[in-house]
Scaffold this active site. Structure first.
Site, PDB file in Angstrom:
ATOM      1  N   HIS A  76       0.840  -1.186   0.000  1.00  5.34           N
ATOM      2  CA  HIS A  76       0.000   0.000   0.000  1.00  5.34           C
ATOM      3  C   HIS A  76       0.883   1.247   0.000  1.00  5.34           C
ATOM      4  O   HIS A  76       2.036   1.210   0.457  1.00  5.34           O
ATOM      5  CB  HIS A  76      -0.915   0.005   1.214  1.00  5.34           C
ATOM      6  CG  HIS A  76      -1.964  -1.062   1.163  1.00  5.34           C
ATOM      7  ND1 HIS A  76      -2.954  -1.155   2.100  1.00  5.34           N
ATOM      8  CD2 HIS A  76      -2.174  -2.079   0.291  1.00  5.34           C
ATOM      9  CE1 HIS A  76      -3.748  -2.178   1.809  1.00  5.34           C
ATOM     10  NE2 HIS A  76      -3.277  -2.754   0.712  1.00  5.34           N
ATOM     11  N   GLU A 124       0.712   3.818   1.870  1.00  6.32           N
ATOM     12  CA  GLU A 124       1.062   4.188   3.239  1.00  6.32           C
ATOM     13  C   GLU A 124       2.221   3.341   3.749  1.00  6.32           C
ATOM     14  O   GLU A 124       3.093   3.830   4.475  1.00  6.32           O
ATOM     15  CB  GLU A 124      -0.149   4.017   4.170  1.00  6.32           C
ATOM     16  CG  GLU A 124      -1.369   4.812   3.756  1.00  6.32           C
ATOM     17  CD  GLU A 124      -2.339   4.024   2.867  1.00  6.32           C
ATOM     18  OE1 GLU A 124      -3.548   4.259   2.979  1.00  6.32           O
ATOM     19  OE2 GLU A 124      -1.885   3.181   2.060  1.00  6.32           O
ATOM     20  N   CYS A 156      -6.372   1.667   5.363  1.00 10.21           N
ATOM     21  CA  CYS A 156      -7.010   0.445   5.862  1.00 10.21           C
ATOM     22  C   CYS A 156      -6.445   0.103   7.242  1.00 10.21           C
ATOM     23  O   CYS A 156      -5.502   0.742   7.718  1.00 10.21           O
ATOM     24  CB  CYS A 156      -6.751  -0.714   4.885  1.00 10.21           C
ATOM     25  SG  CYS A 156      -5.041  -1.296   4.905  1.00 10.21           S
TER      26      CYS A 156
END
Length: 168
Positions: free
Chosen positions: A92, A94, A120
């Protein structure tokens, strides 16, 4: 006589200067254009004291083949968003922004994350431990457990919409 380029650049008085949230969110969108994911393009920018610490986008790890329609495990197995995160070749945005900061020895403590999408639960746990204190996101992502942990950790979460930020 040579033609001047570019012809249509607005003067400073004609173009509005973006505020800091608009500026960093625009950069997050630019970072997302590097994404190699076929399902969703996500960009992240980590900022402290109005300075960019690191950027990240979603996609396969460095040195590994990018996903395609034929190799996307989530598409092949019809996995809906928000479920079975482990069935994915990619990282991801992030996760990548934290990894990039770590690779170059940059502390993330006390920083703000600008992200095109709300993180998430997997990313939220990492962001909490990385010392992120504020998250500004544009596109929602339904993950009630992530919301609960963010609130419990005291991280300020703001939804960005049309150049404006507000509590999510």
């Amino acid at each position: 006589m040579p033609e001047e380029w570019p012809k249509s650049v607005p003067t400073k008085s004609e173009r509005p200067r973006p505020d800091w949230d608009e500026y960093f969110m625009a950069i997050a969108h630019l970072v997302a254009t590097r994404s190699t994911c076929i399902r969703r393009q996500v960009g992240a920018v980590l900022v402290k004291e109005k300075r960019i610490l690191a950027t990240g986008y979603n996609g396969a790890p460095s040195g590994v083949a990018h996903c395609t329609e034929a190799t996307c495990l989530r598409n092949l197995q019809n996995v809906p968003p928000g479920q079975m995160h482990e069935l994915c070749r990619g990282l991801h945005a992030e996760q990548n922004v934290i990894i990039q900061a770590a690779l170059y020895g940059v502390s993330t403590r006390g920083s703000t994350l600008y992200c095109t999408h709300k993180p998430c639960i997997l990313c939220v746990k990492m962001l909490i431990n990385a010392g992120i204190v504020r998250i500004v996101y544009e596109n929602p992502y339904p993950d009630p457990l992530a919301d609960t942990l963010l609130e419990e950790a005291g991280i300020k979460v703001l939804a960005f919409s049309g150049g404006q930020v507000g509590d999510s």
